[in-house]
Design a protein around this motif. Structure first.
Motif, PDB file in Angstrom:
ATOM      1  N   TYR A  62     -16.062   4.301  20.522  1.00 46.54           N
ATOM      2  CA  TYR A  62     -14.895   4.037  21.371  1.00 46.54           C
ATOM      3  C   TYR A  62     -14.922   5.004  22.749  1.00 46.54           C
ATOM      4  N   GLU A  95     -17.360   2.188  27.124  1.00 50.36           N
ATOM      5  CA  GLU A  95     -16.424   1.357  27.556  1.00 50.36           C
ATOM      6  C   GLU A  95     -16.456  -0.047  27.428  1.00 50.36           C
ATOM      7  N   ASP A  96     -17.652  -0.505  26.955  1.00 50.25           N
ATOM      8  CA  ASP A  96     -17.722  -2.037  26.598  1.00 50.25           C
ATOM      9  C   ASP A  96     -16.957  -2.526  25.427  1.00 50.25           C
ATOM     10  N   PHE A  97     -16.484  -1.683  24.500  1.00 52.08           N
ATOM     11  CA  PHE A  97     -15.934  -2.068  23.193  1.00 52.08           C
ATOM     12  C   PHE A  97     -14.421  -1.457  23.250  1.00 52.08           C
ATOM     13  N   THR A  98     -13.770  -2.441  22.531  1.00 52.14           N
ATOM     14  CA  THR A  98     -12.212  -2.147  22.458  1.00 52.14           C
ATOM     15  C   THR A  98     -12.120  -1.509  21.035  1.00 52.14           C
ATOM     16  N   GLN A  99     -11.064  -0.896  20.808  1.00 55.36           N
ATOM     17  CA  GLN A  99     -10.387  -0.108  19.537  1.00 55.36           C
ATOM     18  C   GLN A  99     -10.698  -1.251  18.450  1.00 55.36           C
ATOM     19  N   LEU A 100     -10.414  -2.397  18.838  1.00 58.38           N
ATOM     20  CA  LEU A 100     -10.588  -3.377  17.651  1.00 58.38           C
ATOM     21  C   LEU A 100     -11.972  -3.684  17.450  1.00 58.38           C
ATOM     22  N   ASP A 101     -12.902  -3.917  18.233  1.00 59.23           N
ATOM     23  CA  ASP A 101     -14.176  -4.183  18.083  1.00 59.23           C
ATOM     24  C   ASP A 101     -14.806  -3.222  17.318  1.00 59.23           C
ATOM     25  N   THR A 106      -7.265  -0.407  13.312  1.00 57.69           N
ATOM     26  CA  THR A 106      -7.195   0.157  14.497  1.00 57.69           C
ATOM     27  C   THR A 106      -6.269   1.348  14.687  1.00 57.69           C
ATOM     28  N   ARG A 135      -7.915   4.779  16.293  1.00 57.13           N
ATOM     29  CA  ARG A 135      -7.109   5.393  17.508  1.00 57.13           C
ATOM     30  C   ARG A 135      -6.877   6.804  17.115  1.00 57.13           C
TER      31      ARG A 135
END
Length: 259
Positions: free
Chosen positions: A223, A227-233, A242, A246
């Protein structure tokens, strides 16, 4: 002398055909349907297991239920195990090689009677966990216990039993080793993989990461750098919350801010 399977049933022990030729001088009989050579030393229990191992070692995507007929409780247990292994492996997109290594551990457990009285899904998940840790693609434990048929407590008991009875020394993977699984799950490029691997390699011995889930550290690294991935991903990829990801991101940022 062990009574042959042919003498017991006059049916082929592999395909159960009654098209048997017993006129051949060099052996007791030959099945005209599948070509299996029947001898008086053919033991039914060993044969069932040989057929089972043959399925496990095959690289083809087969359905155990279509390969062998269910005749008894042993067949039923093996059929359930094979189907569960294929189900889990397909959902995780695992290689034939890892499926085979998992099967080998299950085979050893079956012979040692470790599988008796245990939930098949839990023992298969534990075998997957051990097999993946022996290779280059350790599976996060939380991805295995998230299957609806796997009870976490029974999974841990099965894992412990396998290690104790089969004399397997469990090895905790380093955070960098989980980057391979994340590459598979998220489609990271080789360049992305190397960047994340280098980052987590540098921090894994930091005191704040001692005792932390190494898969979470790897997820935090992905993460932080991609930058292409969210924390959820990334959280879904390793089966963690998450909030956990985090926190690992914050820990990683703190380490590099202090450098």
């Amino acid at each position: 002398m062990t009574q042959s399977v042919y003498e017991q049933s006059e049916l082929c022990p592999v395909c159960e055909s009654d098209d048997i030729d017993d006129s051949v001088e060099v052996c007791d009989a030959i099945c005209e349907s599948c070509g299996f050579v029947i001898s008086e030393n053919t033991d039914s229990t060993s044969l069932e297991w040989d057929v089972a191992e043959g399925f496990f070692s095959s690289s083809e995507d087969k359905d155990w239920m279509s390969e062998c007929r269910i005749r008894n409780a042993t067949d039923q247990q093996l059929a359930e195990a094979f189907e569960t292994l294929e189900e889990f492996a397909n959902q995780l997109g695992l290689s034939d090689d890892l499926r085979g290594k998992t099967a080998e551990i299950y085979c050893d457990a079956f012979r040692a009677e470790i599988t008796d009285g245990r939930v098949t899904a839990c023992i298969i998940a534990a075998c997957l966990r051990l097999a993946s840790r022996r290779g280059d693609l350790p599976i996060p434990m939380s991805r295995l216990t998230e299957f609806s048929s796997v009870d976490e407590k029974k999974f841990h008991r099965s894992h412990l039993a396998l290690c104790d009875e089969l004399d397997i020394e469990p090895r905790t993977p380093a955070p960098s080793e989980y980057v391979s699984f994340l590459q598979l799950e998220l489609g990271l490029t080789d360049a992305d993989y190397e960047e994340v691997e280098q980052l987590v390699d540098e921090v894994e011995r930091e005191q704040m990461f001692v005792g932390k889930d190494p898969a979470g550290i790897a997820a935090g690294g992905v993460y932080l750098l991609q930058e292409d991935f969210t924390q959820l991903d990334v959280a879904k990829a390793v089966g963690l919350s998450t909030e956990t990801v985090r926190q690992r991101v914050k820990d990683l940022q703190k380490v590099f801010d202090d450098v």
